[in-house]
Design an enzyme around this catalytic site. Structure first.
Site, PDB file in Angstrom:
ATOM      1  N   TYR A 278       0.817  -1.220   0.000  1.00 48.96           N
ATOM      2  CA  TYR A 278       0.000   0.000   0.000  1.00 48.96           C
ATOM      3  C   TYR A 278       0.846   1.265   0.000  1.00 48.96           C
ATOM      4  CZ  TYR A 278      -4.156  -2.791   1.297  1.00 48.96           C
ATOM      5  OH  TYR A 278      -5.180  -3.679   1.331  1.00 48.96           O
ATOM      6  N   PHE A 329     -13.711  37.409  16.549  1.00 52.84           N
ATOM      7  CA  PHE A 329     -12.385  37.114  17.100  1.00 52.84           C
ATOM      8  C   PHE A 329     -12.200  35.627  17.416  1.00 52.84           C
ATOM      9  CE2 PHE A 329     -15.211  38.718  20.483  1.00 52.84           C
ATOM     10  CZ  PHE A 329     -15.413  37.526  21.172  1.00 52.84           C
ATOM     11  N   GLU A 414     -15.632  34.471  28.885  1.00 49.03           N
ATOM     12  CA  GLU A 414     -15.120  33.901  27.628  1.00 49.03           C
ATOM     13  C   GLU A 414     -15.027  32.388  27.836  1.00 49.03           C
ATOM     14  OE1 GLU A 414     -11.595  36.259  27.500  1.00 49.03           O
ATOM     15  OE2 GLU A 414     -12.756  38.099  27.202  1.00 49.03           O
TER      16      GLU A 414
END
Length: 514
Positions: A278, A329, A414
């Site tokens: 392969y 952002f 955040e």
């Protein structure tokens, strides 16, 4: 070179990355910059609270700031956010950061004055490299810490790099004739809020990996001939039936690289092997899939390079003047693109390691054991392959997706982050690992070709073989091999094998102009 905000092409970014360009803002952008700055100045003097203009930041957004302190607010923001650690970002990355931030602000939706954009470009054009530690961003709320270090240098309070030496910013700016930037309302926030660091790091990786991937194609083809593999698996009819564009292109690359090989002609008849391993036969399927992922990443990164990614955003149009808070952002697009790049880089190295293992296995390659004529007394490439295996395994750990990790910050305001900056930054050691694996394979494949003499490979592959032999003689007996690996790896990273690849006529480019 003119910077037209929102219209940066990959070849433009490539030129900025390479260095030596003088950048100038397209004059048509200046009216929009002035209009958005006027909106912010009116908001700063108004009675309504506007995030980042007359309020605190993050969890402190409910704290109203007195009009007399708005400039101090912006200076304090930059000082408090300059908390990065680690080795500094490289010059090509910082050049892209300066240019991308200037282009983003110049779209006219960030509310900064023209002086801000002009200072960014002046620092770039002077060849100055702000000192920016590489660690400290989670890739949301923008790349806050690294962009703060960049901005601190613009203000004359940070540092610049001259080689590996850090110099105080004030003296460097004075020597270059650049006035330190004085921040007005919202400008500090606009400068540090954005994805320019993660995007620059990701572009740096994409452009750094380009010659390595081209080398991988050349080296992989050389291994096919060294192992007397078949070019039948590269027949275009096979790949057309699947329809994957990267696979189709990679098969075409291999056909071109192997065209005219006398080694291949010598075993068209009488070879009892029905199918190759392969690692030879499936190169179009594996490397082609990687190429598709890298091409998609390039599209994402060019979009991001042209984007406006700070917050809040300023709109002055026929609907009136508006300042809107959002989340551009958040660098999730960059993080996911980098994770796909990481897997692709690892896979290019992984299949190369398997090709080395095949070459040193006499039962598969039908070459002398470990590519040495006197196996036993000599170990040949036995342990060079162990090094390749170690690097391939290391890349597997580094390829773990960064984007699935998230730690809340800013007192849970955040609460989901992208980790895009690390996702991009970790690509450089992965590229180095893959390049070293390919350097080892290049040595092994060249040795295999030498065992088949006087038969000749194709014109392109003989050029590649000659490049190796000009740097590294045959390994007739065991010797100190690490220097040879470094020299072969330099052929991979330095563009020598890319030039062999790019001289082949009529081939589709990877993702940038030839």
């Amino acid at each position: 070179m003119k910077i037209q905000p929102g219209a940066l092409a990959l070849e433009t970014l490539q030129a900025i990355h390479a260095g030596g360009e003088t950048l100038a803002l397209d004059d048509t952008a200046r009216a929009a910059i002035r209009a958005s700055a006027d909106v912010v100045q009116r908001a700063a003097g108004g009675a309504e609270p506007v995030y980042g203009v007359n309020t605190g930041f993050g969890k402190l957004a409910n704290q109203r700031i007195d009009a007399a302190q708005l400039d101090t607010l912006q200076r304090n923001l930059i000082r408090s956010h300059s908390v990065g650690v680690g080795t500094p970002l490289a010059g090509p990355v910082v050049r892209l950061m300066l240019a991308l931030k200037a282009a983003s602000l110049a779209r006219g939706h960030s509310g900064v004055r023209e002086e801000v954009v002009d200072t960014l470009l002046a620092v770039h054009n002077a060849g100055l490299v702000p000192y920016v530690p590489s660690q400290g961003s989670v890739g949301a709320s923008g790349d806050l810490a690294p962009l703060a270090h960049m901005t601190l240098a613009l203000m004359g309070e940070g540092e610049y790099l001259e080689g590996e030496t850090r110099r105080p910013a004030a003296g460097v700016l004075k020597q270059a004739g650049i006035a330190p930037l004085t921040l007005a309302a919202k400008e500090g926030l606009a400068l540090i809020n954005g994805t320019q660091v993660s995007t620059a790091l990701a572009l740096h990786a994409l452009l750094t990996f380009e010659p390595v991937l081209e080398a991988a194609l050349v080296v992989g083809a050389l291994t096919v001939d060294a192992a007397r593999g078949s070019d039948g698996p590269f027949d275009p009819r096979i790949h057309a039936l699947r329809g994957q564009p990267g696979q189709i292109d990679v098969a075409q690359y291999y056909r071109a690289l192997l065209a005219g090989s006398a080694i291949r002609r010598s075993h068209l008849t009488g070879d009892d092997r029905v199918q190759d391993p392969y690692s030879l036969r499936c190169q179009p399927q594996v490397v082609g899939a990687c190429l598709d992922q890298l091409r998609h990443a390039a599209l994402v990164l060019v979009r991001e390079a042209n984007a406006v990614t700070d917050n809040p955003l300023v709109f002055a149009d026929d609907r009136g003047e508006t300042i809107l808070s959002g989340g551009n952002f958040h660098a999730e697009p960059v993080a996911l693109a980098c994770d796909a790049m990481a897997v692709s880089i690892a896979e290019v190295g992984a299949i190369a390691e398997r090709r080395i293992a095949m070459l040193i296995d006499a039962g598969v390659s039908r070459l002398p054991p470990f590519l040495t004529a006197d196996a036993g007394l000599n170990s040949g490439f036995m342990i060079a392959h162990v090094t390749a295996a170690a690097l391939a395994s290391e890349n597997k750990s580094l390829a773990h997706p960064a984007s699935v990790d998230s730690l809340p910050t800013s007192a849970n305001q955040e609460d989901h982050v992208s980790m895009a900056t690390f996702a991009a930054r970790r690509l450089q050691p992965m590229i180095a690992n893959t390049a070293h694996i390919l350097g080892i394979e290049l040595l092994a494949a060249a040795e295999g070709i030498d065992f088949l003499r006087p038969l000749q490979s194709s014109t392109a592959l003989e050029q590649a073989h000659a490049l190796v032999r000009a740097q590294c003689p045959r390994v007739a007996a065991d010797r100190y091999l690490a220097p040879d690996i470094e020299r072969a790896t330099a052929l991979v990273t330095g563009g020598a094998l890319s030039r062999v690849f790019r001289t082949l006529p009529g081939l589709p480019a990877l993702w940038t102009p030839a």
